[in-house]
Design an enzyme around this catalytic site. Structure first.
Site, PDB file in Angstrom:
ATOM      1  N   CYS A  23       0.814  -1.226   0.000  1.00  0.00           N
ATOM      2  CA  CYS A  23       0.000   0.000   0.000  1.00  0.00           C
ATOM      3  C   CYS A  23       0.843   1.270   0.000  1.00  0.00           C
ATOM      4  O   CYS A  23       0.318   2.359  -0.228  1.00  0.00           O
ATOM      5  CB  CYS A  23      -0.946   0.007   1.190  1.00  0.00           C
ATOM      6  SG  CYS A  23      -1.955  -1.465   1.266  1.00  0.00           S
ATOM      7  N   HIS A  62      -3.400   7.003   3.277  1.00  0.00           N
ATOM      8  CA  HIS A  62      -3.790   5.729   2.669  1.00  0.00           C
ATOM      9  C   HIS A  62      -5.226   5.413   3.082  1.00  0.00           C
ATOM     10  O   HIS A  62      -5.584   5.500   4.254  1.00  0.00           O
ATOM     11  CB  HIS A  62      -2.834   4.640   3.151  1.00  0.00           C
ATOM     12  CG  HIS A  62      -3.227   3.277   2.733  1.00  0.00           C
ATOM     13  ND1 HIS A  62      -3.685   2.978   1.463  1.00  0.00           N
ATOM     14  CD2 HIS A  62      -3.241   2.088   3.410  1.00  0.00           C
ATOM     15  CE1 HIS A  62      -3.961   1.695   1.380  1.00  0.00           C
ATOM     16  NE2 HIS A  62      -3.709   1.137   2.558  1.00  0.00           N
ATOM     17  N   ASN A  77     -10.050  -0.252   0.305  1.00  0.00           N
ATOM     18  CA  ASN A  77      -8.586  -0.160   0.271  1.00  0.00           C
ATOM     19  C   ASN A  77      -8.091  -0.695  -1.080  1.00  0.00           C
ATOM     20  O   ASN A  77      -8.217  -1.881  -1.361  1.00  0.00           O
ATOM     21  CB  ASN A  77      -8.032  -0.993   1.433  1.00  0.00           C
ATOM     22  CG  ASN A  77      -6.518  -0.958   1.513  1.00  0.00           C
ATOM     23  OD1 ASN A  77      -5.846  -0.494   0.602  1.00  0.00           O
ATOM     24  ND2 ASN A  77      -5.989  -1.477   2.604  1.00  0.00           N
TER      25      ASN A  77
HETATM   26  N1  ACO Z   1     -18.429  -8.746   9.549  1.00  0.00           N
HETATM   27  C1  ACO Z   1     -18.825  -9.074  10.782  1.00  0.00           C
HETATM   28  N2  ACO Z   1     -17.973  -9.431  11.747  1.00  0.00           N
HETATM   29  C2  ACO Z   1     -16.675  -9.450  11.455  1.00  0.00           C
HETATM   30  C3  ACO Z   1     -16.187  -9.128  10.189  1.00  0.00           C
HETATM   31  C4  ACO Z   1     -17.125  -8.772   9.206  1.00  0.00           C
HETATM   32  N3  ACO Z   1     -16.766  -8.446   7.958  1.00  0.00           N
HETATM   33  N4  ACO Z   1     -14.854  -9.249  10.190  1.00  0.00           N
HETATM   34  C5  ACO Z   1     -14.500  -9.625  11.419  1.00  0.00           C
HETATM   35  N5  ACO Z   1     -15.601  -9.769  12.187  1.00  0.00           N
HETATM   36  C6  ACO Z   1     -15.688 -10.178  13.572  1.00  0.00           C
HETATM   37  C7  ACO Z   1     -14.474 -10.967  14.005  1.00  0.00           C
HETATM   38  O1  ACO Z   1     -14.645 -12.320  13.632  1.00  0.00           O
HETATM   39  C8  ACO Z   1     -14.514 -10.781  15.501  1.00  0.00           C
HETATM   40  O2  ACO Z   1     -15.441 -11.676  16.030  1.00  0.00           O
HETATM   41  P1  ACO Z   1     -15.106 -12.442  17.410  1.00  0.00           P
HETATM   42  O3  ACO Z   1     -14.913 -11.346  18.418  1.00  0.00           O
HETATM   43  O4  ACO Z   1     -16.316 -13.267  17.617  1.00  0.00           O
HETATM   44  O5  ACO Z   1     -13.863 -13.201  17.125  1.00  0.00           O
HETATM   45  C9  ACO Z   1     -15.104  -9.379  15.643  1.00  0.00           C
HETATM   46  O6  ACO Z   1     -15.689  -9.037  14.398  1.00  0.00           O
HETATM   47  C10 ACO Z   1     -14.086  -8.332  16.016  1.00  0.00           C
HETATM   48  O7  ACO Z   1     -12.976  -8.484  15.170  1.00  0.00           O
HETATM   49  P2  ACO Z   1     -11.738  -7.550  15.307  1.00  0.00           P
HETATM   50  O8  ACO Z   1     -10.677  -8.004  14.393  1.00  0.00           O
HETATM   51  O9  ACO Z   1     -11.394  -7.373  16.731  1.00  0.00           O
HETATM   52  O10 ACO Z   1     -12.369  -6.156  14.795  1.00  0.00           O
HETATM   53  P3  ACO Z   1     -11.663  -4.781  14.738  1.00  0.00           P
HETATM   54  O11 ACO Z   1     -12.439  -3.795  15.466  1.00  0.00           O
HETATM   55  O12 ACO Z   1     -10.208  -4.884  15.004  1.00  0.00           O
HETATM   56  O13 ACO Z   1     -11.809  -4.434  13.185  1.00  0.00           O
HETATM   57  C11 ACO Z   1     -10.573  -4.493  11.175  1.00  0.00           C
HETATM   58  C12 ACO Z   1     -11.289  -5.307  12.221  1.00  0.00           C
HETATM   59  C13 ACO Z   1     -11.557  -3.606  10.476  1.00  0.00           C
HETATM   60  C14 ACO Z   1      -9.962  -5.475  10.154  1.00  0.00           C
HETATM   61  C15 ACO Z   1      -9.484  -3.680  11.868  1.00  0.00           C
HETATM   62  O14 ACO Z   1      -8.672  -4.485  12.671  1.00  0.00           O
HETATM   63  C16 ACO Z   1      -8.633  -2.978  10.884  1.00  0.00           C
HETATM   64  O15 ACO Z   1      -9.072  -2.077  10.207  1.00  0.00           O
HETATM   65  N6  ACO Z   1      -7.359  -3.338  10.787  1.00  0.00           N
HETATM   66  C17 ACO Z   1      -6.490  -2.763   9.818  1.00  0.00           C
HETATM   67  C18 ACO Z   1      -6.750  -3.446   8.549  1.00  0.00           C
HETATM   68  C19 ACO Z   1      -6.259  -2.654   7.414  1.00  0.00           C
HETATM   69  O16 ACO Z   1      -6.617  -1.527   7.227  1.00  0.00           O
HETATM   70  N7  ACO Z   1      -5.418  -3.316   6.668  1.00  0.00           N
HETATM   71  C20 ACO Z   1      -4.868  -2.773   5.556  1.00  0.00           C
HETATM   72  C21 ACO Z   1      -3.885  -1.691   5.947  1.00  0.00           C
HETATM   73  S1  ACO Z   1      -2.395  -1.968   5.280  1.00  0.00           S
HETATM   74  C22 ACO Z   1      -2.732  -2.161   3.752  1.00  0.00           C
HETATM   75  O17 ACO Z   1      -3.536  -1.448   3.240  1.00  0.00           O
HETATM   76  C23 ACO Z   1      -2.072  -3.245   3.031  1.00  0.00           C
END
Ligand code: ACO
Length: 332
Positions: free
Chosen positions: A119, A259, A289
């Site tokens: 990214c 980003h 993204n």
């Molecule tokens: N729909 C519903 N529930 C979901 C989904 C979904 N699409 N995805 C995950 N969940 C659930 C998980 O299974 C988890 O359930 P559990 O508690 O029963 O295990 C719950 O939601 C919470 O999951 P978390 O991972 O704790 O959620 P979080 O608040 O951290 O959000 C997210 C997840 C959005 C992926 C966040 O961690 C994030 O944005 N991380 C950065 C990701 C990113 O931007 N990556 C790219 C950046 S670098 C690049 O661009 C290459």
């Protein structure tokens, strides 16, 4: 619109972007995996993303964006000295996607190579292209961030499939003596955390086999929370560094282009930098993204919608797999 901005001996003379026509909205994802529009919107800010059509590849998206950037620059592709494509979704492991774009554009005298910084790829490409121009080696460089992430997404994994989309952005860099432009850039990496965001299969470590396909290792894997924390820390630090190097404070910046991965990441960085909401450009609700294309598409939209004017200071910040990150301050 002729957007001739100033760099140090190097000007961005054209910017263009392209996204596929097909829109995949959150509502449609609800029928594909166990998720909801409410979950995706509240956790990420994303409402929809674009998905490439069959037969539309990273090189196709890159070529469309490049033609727009070249048209804006008023430059014939045959005048290009170098083409750099930043991507993690090349058309093929080799040859370079940049060579396929070179052919499509008819850039007959250009050297061409791909650059892989996930990214952060567009900022990396900007710095590499600028260095070639600043050194006097080349006069006309085309840099592109392009991705067909839909091809490496596990559409059965709700943790990742809701986050990403396809698109491309391009910029033409040209030698312009006395131009100011890039005021400061900071690139960084940390291979210690290579495993928190990766596509494990398909390289020489784990080539494609029947087992590797069954184990689904040819898809993007991510530890979301770890990536989130690393992204906020690295992007904030890099932004502070380039502001300091360029002798500017956050109030001096008219447009911040982070980003476009997650609204919560963007808001956290904005508040750590002390930025006002209206300084920060956000379009992730429309595209999700798009990795290397993300800041390039956002830059083009910020220009098209009049968010950036001549003389403005722009702060671009990115973060991605590697880990890699980068920040740059431009004077437009
Ligand atoms: N729909 C519903 N529930 C979901 C989904 C979904 N699409 N995805 C995950 N969940 C659930 C998980 O299974 C988890 O359930 P559990 O508690 O029963 O295990 C719950 O939601 C919470 O999951 P978390 O991972 O704790 O959620 P979080 O608040 O951290 O959000 C997210 C997840 C959005 C992926 C966040 O961690 C994030 O944005 N991380 C950065 C990701 C990113 O931007 N990556 C790219 C950046 S670098 C690049 O661009 C290459």
């Amino acid at each position: 619109m002729s957007e001739e901005n100033k760099l140090q001996g190097c000007a961005i003379t054209g910017v263009g972007s392209y996204v596929p026509e097909r829109i995949l909205a959150n509502a449609e994802l609800e029928s594909m995996v166990d998720t909801t529009d409410e979950w995706i919107t509240s956790r990420t800010g994303i409402k929809q993303r674009r998905i490439a059509a069959e037969g539309e590849h990273t090189s196709t998206l890159a070529t469309h964006a490049s033609r727009r950037a070249l048209a804006q620059a008023g430059l014939d592709a045959a005048e290009l000295d170098l083409i750099i494509v930043a991507t993690i979704t090349p058309d093929m492991p080799f040859p370079a996607t940049a060579c396929l774009v070179q052919k499509e554009l008819g850039a007959t005298k250009a050297a061409a190579f791909d650059l892989e910084a996930a990214c952060s790829g567009f900022i990396y490409a900007l710095e590499v292209g600028r260095a070639f121009i600043a050194s006097g080696i080349y006069k006309n460089v085309l840099i592109i961030g392009a991705e067909k992430l839909s091809s490496i997404i596990d559409w059965e994994d709700r943790n990742t499939c809701v986050l990403f989309g396809d698109g491309a952005g391009a910029a033409v860099l040209q030698r312009r003596d006395g131009a100011r432009g890039v005021l400061a850039t900071r690139l960084g990496s940390d291979g210690n955390k290579a495993d928190i965001l990766a596509m494990p299969g398909g390289g020489c470590r784990q080539p494609a086999t029947v087992d590797s396909v069954n184990e689904r290792i040819h898809f993007l894997k991510m530890e979301g929370r770890e990536v989130y924390k690393a992204a906020v820390n690295a992007m904030t630090a890099a932004a502070k560094e380039v502001l300091e190097t360029s002798g500017l404070s956050i109030e001096d910046i008219q447009c911040i282009i982070p980003h476009q991965a997650n609204q919560r990441i963007i808001s956290a960085i904005g508040s750590r930098l002390g930025a006002r909401e209206d300084q920060v450009f956000v379009n992730l609700q429309k595209y999700g993204n798009t990795s290397a294309a993300s800041v390039a598409v956002a830059l083009d939209e910020a220009l098209q919608t009049g968010k950036i004017k001549r003389g403005d200071k722009i702060l671009i910040i990115a973060f991605g797999a590697g880990l890699t990150w980068g920040a740059t301050v431009l004077e437009w």
